[in-house]
Design a protein around this motif. Structure first.
Motif, short mmCIF file in Angstrom:
data_model
loop_
_atom_site.label_atom_id
_atom_site.label_comp_id
_atom_site.label_asym_id
_atom_site.label_seq_id
_atom_site.Cartn_x
_atom_site.Cartn_y
_atom_site.Cartn_z
N LEU A 112 0.83 -1.20 0.00
CA LEU A 112 0.00 0.00 0.00
C LEU A 112 0.87 1.26 0.00
CD1 LEU A 112 -2.84 -0.92 2.55
CD2 LEU A 112 -2.88 -1.09 0.05
N LEU A 156 -6.57 4.15 -5.02
CA LEU A 156 -5.93 3.53 -3.87
C LEU A 156 -6.81 3.65 -2.63
CD1 LEU A 156 -3.51 2.14 -2.57
CD2 LEU A 156 -2.43 4.39 -2.28
N LYS A 211 2.34 1.80 -3.41
CA LYS A 211 1.34 2.35 -4.33
C LYS A 211 1.10 3.83 -4.04
CE LYS A 211 0.45 -1.38 -6.70
NZ LYS A 211 1.58 -2.20 -6.16
N LEU A 212 1.16 4.21 -2.78
CA LEU A 212 1.03 5.62 -2.42
C LEU A 212 2.19 6.42 -2.98
CD1 LEU A 212 -0.43 7.83 -0.77
CD2 LEU A 212 0.97 7.15 1.19
N ARG A 272 -9.48 1.13 -2.86
CA ARG A 272 -8.94 -0.20 -2.58
C ARG A 272 -8.78 -0.42 -1.08
NH1 ARG A 272 -2.67 -2.14 -3.61
NH2 ARG A 272 -2.85 -4.08 -2.41
#
Length: 923
Positions: free
Chosen positions: A321, A338, A324-325, A341
């Protein structure tokens, strides 16, 4: 003593009138010093102070002083030659008004009012042998709150013993959960006015405590009544300001245990603490011990550090995570995707205890979401992460309640942190009615019904958020779509420590799927349940903390084929590390963390200490060599001589003699000497403990029976074996002079203790003559060539044994069929053997040089003689050059080579066996 007990003792000391002469001894006693230690300090026998204070060697120098001279006194302690000579770690000065101390190792200091020094108890915990000082100091409030709640709990049970029975345990647990919520709510403005709950109890209850239970019951009833209904419910005006809480926390009756004056005092004291400092991720795991009789004696030992929890959660999904950030940067669309998600991710802990893992996961995800909102210019946006996505199963009632409460508190704290207190308060009450923590046996419940696949509707009905039935099978809310991550720290429990119900749990799960499972650790069942779940829910991963033994020895072959057979693989792992708690001098436990997921081609991550490696595959022994499993081999696969276990007496101790018994028998009956031999097993060989045995050949039986003492021992053996339920003992009842298993042969023998400490840098091994009988507590090769000792005593063999054989706590458990017959060795030339022979002889000569030192003395890792260590180093270099032409860089490289050779060795053995079978068929 553990941290909670120490905090309580220090608090009690601070509340007593200051006694200048007595304080140093009372202080040391509070940190667990025994009465004998204090007595010697008082007498001056061990007090090394040169300033008239109390100086405990390698510990602390304490000096009380006149008023106003604390700073000067601390300086004098620091300059004292005695402080340096005694290697004191701390210095402490106080006049009963001020208090100053310094950690001489780190240079950190404490300066405070005397009554406040308990706030700094974590600073001094090294005095009690507790190493997790930083975490304790950071969470001092949770320890203090736990201690106070425990005192209240115990005091209430004195006057309300029926509340401690199984029938009323739930009521008591729910009462404690209500109190914790109220203490938190009054200090965080959830209740209007700081300290409002505690002040109301103090004002409305009589000092003699006669109506304290009635006041609390009224407040609880108010918090369970909507404002529009309060007039009809006759809620008194003094309780009107307390809000309607809902969430079923105050439903189900408002009965409260009766309070003594002491219990009322404890209640007010607990309420006087600053509950804004509560850490729900830490507090829950400690407070659960308050309500568990069997755990209260270990109060404070259930701390699980956040860094350890993150070792599970980070590689499981949080690192992804965060990556992805990072990739999204300030891209609004990517950030939005995101956030969506994250809102659909479910975290499921099927052994959740008081919710540590769930709370940490929730807080970390809220931090990522808050950063997304900041980057998108929406800092005040309400969270889209529901606490109902953080699901758990817990067998015990109270921890399940605390888990829900901890998540509620964590949600509020995150709202305050990321959105401000005004918005947090506006949306906090009333609490949700949903139930997302299941109370029941995780190994008997259907995990799919509690945390179902995405898009599947299921319902769990519960009339009480803080009371859920064992057979619940439905949840009345569901989050559409999203990933599921299973995590936690299930109970370990080796086969010897399980009760019948736990044995039945394993049987119900493994029966029909594994021919052998009874020796598996209990935690293995969670892995198999998770594997079943992952097989049904592809978009799911799992990681548990587990005993290292599920990745060692026989358990590997029992468990991991069942995991891999469902199309799963190890996605990441932490090799063995120490998982400690808050107890002083705690043994903790050595654990591994193993993540499993559906097989895919992505890289895997292997952690060892601070090192992180990206590898192509991770095998069940947690090395990057694929799914290789070492199987027992009744005969050597490596071309080396066969190894047996030693001689097994099954004699009730009648054939075994200590030195005094042996000397007494020979003195009385000199003719008995010919029937006595030295007897050596693990303990005798390692520690040099002399023991002997009666060893009588068949042709000597009649002569031996002429010695009355020996004849009597034979008769005792006969009776014991005849009455035994063991077939081997029964079969040997008529030959009581013989051991039931006796492979002993003439000539020398190579002895390897079956149990030895993993602290030693090399396995203990030696050569004895045929006047010595090797017991079944050791393994043996009879008539060995000397170069074999060089192989067994090598680092190569040590790391193989450490990996494929079982560990018993901090000891190796050596196996001939699993550790020796499978040990991969290159083809040895005569020159190789000659070189290894010289190395083995050098090791033996170095040992003789230090006679009469024992193996335990010689192989103490901190005191190993330099010449012996050098002899081993030469042996390792010679052997490792045979393997790869140079020294190995580390143990991981050694294991990779060994498993590569094992794969080739077993493939060759299988091919040869196939050709032999085919030749036999053609014949």
């Amino acid at each position: 003593m553990n941290a909670v007990e120490i905090e309580q003792a220090i608090t009690d000391l601070a509340e007593q009138p200051f006694d200048r002469a007595e304080f140093p001894y009372a202080f040391l006693e509070a940190f667990g010093n025994k009465a004998t230690t204090i007595k010697r300090l008082r007498a001056g026998a061990s007090n090394k102070s040169d300033l008239g204070g109390v100086l405990q060697t390698s510990n602390i120098h304490i000096l009380t002083c006149d008023a106003g001279r604390v700073t000067q006194t601390l300086a004098a302690l620091k300059a004292s030659p005695a402080t340096a000579k005694a290697k004191a770690k701390f210095i402490l000065a106080t006049d009963g008004t001020d208090f100053e101390a310094e950690d001489l190792t780190s240079g950190e200091t404490v300066a405070c009012a005397f009554e406040d020094f308990p706030d700094h108890f974590g600073f001094f915990l090294p005095l009690a042998g507790i190493s997790t000082v930083r975490q304790i100091s950071e969470n001092a409030f949770d320890i203090r709150a736990t201690s106070r709640l425990n005192r209240l709990y115990v005091e209430l049970l004195k006057d309300n013993p029926e509340w401690g029975t199984a029938e009323r345990r739930h009521d008591m647990n729910k009462f404690m959960a209500r109190l914790i919520f109220c203490f938190f709510a009054e200090d965080t403005d959830i209740f209007v006015g700081k300290g409002r709950f505690t002040e109301t109890v103090a004002q409305m209850s009589a000092r003699d405590s006669s109506n304290t239970h009635e006041v609390l019951a009224t407040l609880f009833r108010a918090m369970n009544t909507k404002r529009d209904d309060r007039a009809a419910a006759r809620i008194p005006r003094w309780a009107e300001d307390f809000p309607y809480v809902n969430g079923q926390l105050f439903s189900g009756g408002d009965e409260v245990p009766r309070f003594s004056k002491i219990a009322r005092s404890y209640l007010l004291h607990v309420g006087g603490l600053d509950w804004t400092k509560i850490n729900p991720d830490i507090f829950g795991s400690m407070i659960q011990a308050v309500a568990e009789d069997e755990e209260r004696g270990e109060l404070g030992m259930h701390y699980t550090s956040v860094p350890n929890i993150l070792k599970v959660l980070n590689p499981l999904f949080l690192d992804d995570l965060r990556e992805k950030l990072e990739e999204a940067d300030d891209n609004a669309r990517m950030l939005l995707n995101l956030r969506k998600r994250i809102a659909k991710i479910r975290v499921f802990d099927p052994a959740c205890g008081s919710g540590n893992f769930l709370v940490i996961a929730y807080k970390e995800m809220r931090a990522i979401e808050a950063e997304i909102n900041r980057r998108r210019g929406e800092p005040d946006r309400a969270s889209e992460i529901p606490v109902t996505n953080f699901r758990g199963i817990e067998l015990r009632d109270f921890p399940a309640e605390i888990a829900r409460l901890a998540l509620v508190i964590a949600e509020y704290q995150c709202d305050v942190l990321y959105r401000g207190q005004k918005l947090a308060l506006a949306e906090f009450l009333p609490l949700r009615n949903e139930n997302w923590i299941t109370c029941g046996n995780a190994l008997r419940l259907d995990w799919l019904s509690i945390c179902p696949p995405a898009g599947t509707g299921v319902k769990v009905q519960a009339d009480d958020l803080f009371r859920t039935p064992l057979d619940q099978a439905e949840i009345d809310f569901e989050n559409e779509g999203g990933e599921t991550y299973i995590c936690g720290n299930p109970p370990y429990l080796g086969s010897r420590w399980r009760d019948k119900e736990q044995q039945d749990d394993l049987a119900a799960l493994f029966a029909g799927r594994a021919p052998s499972f009874k020796d598996l650790d209990y935690v293995a069942a969670w892995y198999l349940k998770a594997a079943d779940y992952l097989h049904a829910v592809p978009d799911c991963c799992c990681a548990f903390v587990a005993t290292k033994s599920i990745c060692q020895g026989e358990q590997v072959a029992m468990l991991w084929p069942l995991i891999f057979g469902q199309g799963l693989e190890i996605s990441f792992a932490y090799r063995p590390f120490h998982w400690s708690n808050l107890a002083a001098a705690n043994a903790g436990v050595t654990v591994v963390i193993v993540g499993i997921a559906s097989a895919r081609s992505s890289k895997k991550t292997l952690f060892e200490g601070d090192e992180k490696r990206v590898v192509d595959s991770i095998g069940p022994y947690l090395i990057p060599v694929g799914n290789i499993i070492v199987q027992k081999a009744p005969r050597p696969l490596n071309g080396l001589p066969r190894m047996d276990y030693g001689n097994k007496p099954t004699d009730g101790g009648n054939l075994i003699l200590d030195r005094a018994t042996k000397d007494g028998l020979v003195a009385a009956r000199p003719e008995a000497a010919r029937f006595i031999r030295a007897y050596v097993g693990s303990t005798e060989f390692i520690n040099g403990v002399p023991r002997f045995c009666l060893w009588v050949e068949d042709k000597e039986v009649d002569d031996a029976r002429l010695v009355p003492e020996i004849c009597e021992r034979f008769e005792n053996v006969r009776k014991l074996r005849a009455e035994s339920k063991g077939q081997q003992a029964n079969a040997n009842a008529d030959t009581p002079h013989r051991f039931v298993f006796a492979p002993h042969r003439s000539g020398s023998a190579l002895i390897i203790p079956r149990v030895s400490s993993e602290r030693r840098p090399y396995l203990p091994v030696g050569i004895v003559d045929d006047a010595t009988v090797i017991s079944d507590r050791a393994a043996v090769i009879y008539r060995p060539e000397t170069w074999l000792l060089g192989i067994v005593a090598s680092r190569m063999h040590l790391v193989w044994i450490a990996t494929v054989c079982v560990r018993m706590r901090m000891d190796f458990s050596y196996s001939n069929t699993l550790g020796w017959h499978t040990f991969p060795v290159p083809t040895l030339t005569e020159k190789n053997k000659a070189d290894l022979t010289r190395c083995a002889e050098d090791i033996l000569l170095a040992r003789e040089h230090h006679f009469p030192a024992t193996i335990a003395d010689l192989y103490d890792p901190e005191n190993m003689p330099a010449d012996l260590r050098a002899a081993h180093e030469r042996n390792d270099e010679v052997l490792e050059r045979i393997y790869i032409g140079r020294r190995f860089k580390n143990d991981t490289e050694r294991l990779e080579k060994l498993f590569d050779l094992y794969t080739k060795m077993t493939a060759s053995a299988a091919l040869a066996k196939g050709k032999k079978r085919k030749a036999g068929a053609n014949a």
